[in-house]
Design a protein around this motif. Structure first.
Motif, PDB file in Angstrom:
ATOM      1  N   MET A   1       0.841  -1.177   0.000  1.00  0.00           N
ATOM      2  CA  MET A   1       0.000   0.000   0.000  1.00  0.00           C
ATOM      3  C   MET A   1       0.887   1.242   0.000  1.00  0.00           C
ATOM      4  SD  MET A   1      -2.731   1.245   2.838  1.00  0.00           S
ATOM      5  CE  MET A   1      -4.315   0.993   2.126  1.00  0.00           C
ATOM      6  N   LYS A   2       0.566   2.155  -0.865  1.00  0.00           N
ATOM      7  CA  LYS A   2       1.313   3.399  -0.992  1.00  0.00           C
ATOM      8  C   LYS A   2       0.921   4.364   0.127  1.00  0.00           C
ATOM      9  CE  LYS A   2       2.684   5.421  -5.249  1.00  0.00           C
ATOM     10  NZ  LYS A   2       2.322   6.093  -6.478  1.00  0.00           N
ATOM     11  N   GLN A   3       1.925   4.966   0.764  1.00  0.00           N
ATOM     12  CA  GLN A   3       1.640   5.956   1.799  1.00  0.00           C
ATOM     13  C   GLN A   3       1.610   7.341   1.180  1.00  0.00           C
ATOM     14  OE1 GLN A   3       4.365   5.647   5.035  1.00  0.00           O
ATOM     15  NE2 GLN A   3       3.448   3.782   5.816  1.00  0.00           N
ATOM     16  N   GLN A   4       0.708   8.150   1.653  1.00  0.00           N
ATOM     17  CA  GLN A   4       0.609   9.527   1.180  1.00  0.00           C
ATOM     18  C   GLN A   4       0.794  10.466   2.353  1.00  0.00           C
ATOM     19  OE1 GLN A   4      -3.149   9.979  -0.771  1.00  0.00           O
ATOM     20  NE2 GLN A   4      -2.600   8.691  -2.486  1.00  0.00           N
ATOM     21  N   SER A   5       1.519  11.543   2.106  1.00  0.00           N
ATOM     22  CA  SER A   5       1.686  12.537   3.165  1.00  0.00           C
ATOM     23  C   SER A   5       0.452  13.423   3.232  1.00  0.00           C
ATOM     24  CB  SER A   5       2.943  13.373   2.923  1.00  0.00           C
ATOM     25  OG  SER A   5       2.823  14.065   1.712  1.00  0.00           O
ATOM     26  N   LYS A   6       0.186  13.916   4.406  1.00  0.00           N
ATOM     27  CA  LYS A   6      -0.951  14.811   4.619  1.00  0.00           C
ATOM     28  C   LYS A   6      -0.440  16.062   5.318  1.00  0.00           C
ATOM     29  CE  LYS A   6      -4.231  11.061   5.211  1.00  0.00           C
ATOM     30  NZ  LYS A   6      -5.191  10.417   6.100  1.00  0.00           N
ATOM     31  N   SER A   7      -0.970  17.195   4.917  1.00  0.00           N
ATOM     32  CA  SER A   7      -0.610  18.424   5.608  1.00  0.00           C
ATOM     33  C   SER A   7      -1.617  18.693   6.711  1.00  0.00           C
ATOM     34  CB  SER A   7      -0.553  19.593   4.626  1.00  0.00           C
ATOM     35  OG  SER A   7      -1.837  19.807   4.089  1.00  0.00           O
ATOM     36  N   ALA A   8      -1.128  19.232   7.796  1.00  0.00           N
ATOM     37  CA  ALA A   8      -2.005  19.578   8.911  1.00  0.00           C
ATOM     38  C   ALA A   8      -1.417  20.772   9.639  1.00  0.00           C
ATOM     39  CB  ALA A   8      -2.140  18.398   9.856  1.00  0.00           C
ATOM     40  N   PHE A   9      -2.283  21.632  10.105  1.00  0.00           N
ATOM     41  CA  PHE A   9      -1.816  22.760  10.894  1.00  0.00           C
ATOM     42  C   PHE A   9      -2.924  23.184  11.854  1.00  0.00           C
ATOM     43  CE2 PHE A   9      -4.244  26.140   8.862  1.00  0.00           C
ATOM     44  CZ  PHE A   9      -4.521  25.611   7.613  1.00  0.00           C
ATOM     45  N   ALA A  10      -2.519  23.846  12.897  1.00  0.00           N
ATOM     46  CA  ALA A  10      -3.474  24.367  13.865  1.00  0.00           C
ATOM     47  C   ALA A  10      -3.503  25.880  13.718  1.00  0.00           C
ATOM     48  CB  ALA A  10      -3.062  23.976  15.274  1.00  0.00           C
ATOM     49  N   GLY A  11      -4.655  26.462  13.794  1.00  0.00           N
ATOM     50  CA  GLY A  11      -4.756  27.910  13.683  1.00  0.00           C
ATOM     51  C   GLY A  11      -5.012  28.339  12.259  1.00  0.00           C
ATOM     52  N   SER A  12      -4.662  29.573  11.971  1.00  0.00           N
ATOM     53  CA  SER A  12      -4.906  30.150  10.653  1.00  0.00           C
ATOM     54  C   SER A  12      -3.744  29.890   9.705  1.00  0.00           C
ATOM     55  CB  SER A  12      -5.097  31.665  10.780  1.00  0.00           C
ATOM     56  OG  SER A  12      -6.181  31.957  11.623  1.00  0.00           O
ATOM     57  N   ALA A  13      -4.052  29.853   8.420  1.00  0.00           N
ATOM     58  CA  ALA A  13      -3.012  29.719   7.398  1.00  0.00           C
ATOM     59  C   ALA A  13      -2.214  31.014   7.333  1.00  0.00           C
ATOM     60  CB  ALA A  13      -3.640  29.422   6.044  1.00  0.00           C
ATOM     61  N   VAL A  14      -0.955  30.894   6.990  1.00  0.00           N
ATOM     62  CA  VAL A  14      -0.087  32.061   6.839  1.00  0.00           C
ATOM     63  C   VAL A  14      -0.234  32.570   5.415  1.00  0.00           C
ATOM     64  CG1 VAL A  14       2.312  32.850   6.852  1.00  0.00           C
ATOM     65  CG2 VAL A  14       1.532  31.196   8.547  1.00  0.00           C
ATOM     66  N   THR A  15      -0.399  33.870   5.261  1.00  0.00           N
ATOM     67  CA  THR A  15      -0.533  34.448   3.921  1.00  0.00           C
ATOM     68  C   THR A  15       0.843  34.668   3.299  1.00  0.00           C
ATOM     69  OG1 THR A  15      -0.444  36.751   4.655  1.00  0.00           O
ATOM     70  CG2 THR A  15      -2.627  35.678   4.652  1.00  0.00           C
ATOM     71  N   THR A  16       0.852  34.860   2.003  1.00  0.00           N
ATOM     72  CA  THR A  16       2.102  35.165   1.310  1.00  0.00           C
ATOM     73  C   THR A  16       2.692  36.468   1.842  1.00  0.00           C
ATOM     74  OG1 THR A  16       1.274  34.052  -0.663  1.00  0.00           O
ATOM     75  CG2 THR A  16       3.157  35.509  -0.964  1.00  0.00           C
ATOM     76  N   GLY A  17       1.842  37.435   2.104  1.00  0.00           N
ATOM     77  CA  GLY A  17       2.299  38.714   2.641  1.00  0.00           C
ATOM     78  C   GLY A  17       2.948  38.566   4.012  1.00  0.00           C
ATOM     79  N   GLN A  18       2.356  37.751   4.875  1.00  0.00           N
ATOM     80  CA  GLN A  18       2.930  37.516   6.197  1.00  0.00           C
ATOM     81  C   GLN A  18       4.286  36.830   6.088  1.00  0.00           C
ATOM     82  OE1 GLN A  18      -0.497  35.314   7.587  1.00  0.00           O
ATOM     83  NE2 GLN A  18      -0.890  36.851   9.181  1.00  0.00           N
ATOM     84  N   ALA A  19       4.368  35.822   5.228  1.00  0.00           N
ATOM     85  CA  ALA A  19       5.632  35.113   5.037  1.00  0.00           C
ATOM     86  C   ALA A  19       6.693  36.050   4.468  1.00  0.00           C
ATOM     87  CB  ALA A  19       5.434  33.912   4.109  1.00  0.00           C
TER      88      ALA A  19
END
Length: 57
Positions: free
Chosen positions: A1-19
């Motif tokens: 069985m192929k494993q797939q990565s998953k993204s996860a984060f807590a809180g709000s996404a960071v915007t391009t401007g913030q980064a």
């Protein structure tokens, strides 16, 4: 069985401007310069991957 990565984060996404602002504080370039690079990176990487190379050829 192929494993797939998953993204996860807590809180709000960071915007391009913030980064961009954060990265600019750690370098000698302006937030606007970083923002420009970040927004163009997706298209550049897409082009290289479509050609099957990352060496710029």
């Amino acid at each position: 069985m192929k494993q797939q990565s998953k993204s996860a984060f807590a809180g709000s996404a960071v915007t391009t401007g913030q980064a961009a602002k954060r990265m600019a504080t750690e370098s000698t370039v302006s937030p606007a310069d970083v923002h420009t690079i970040l927004t163009s990176l997706g298209g550049v990487m897409d082009d290289y991957m479509a050609r099957g190379t990352l060496d710029g050829a």
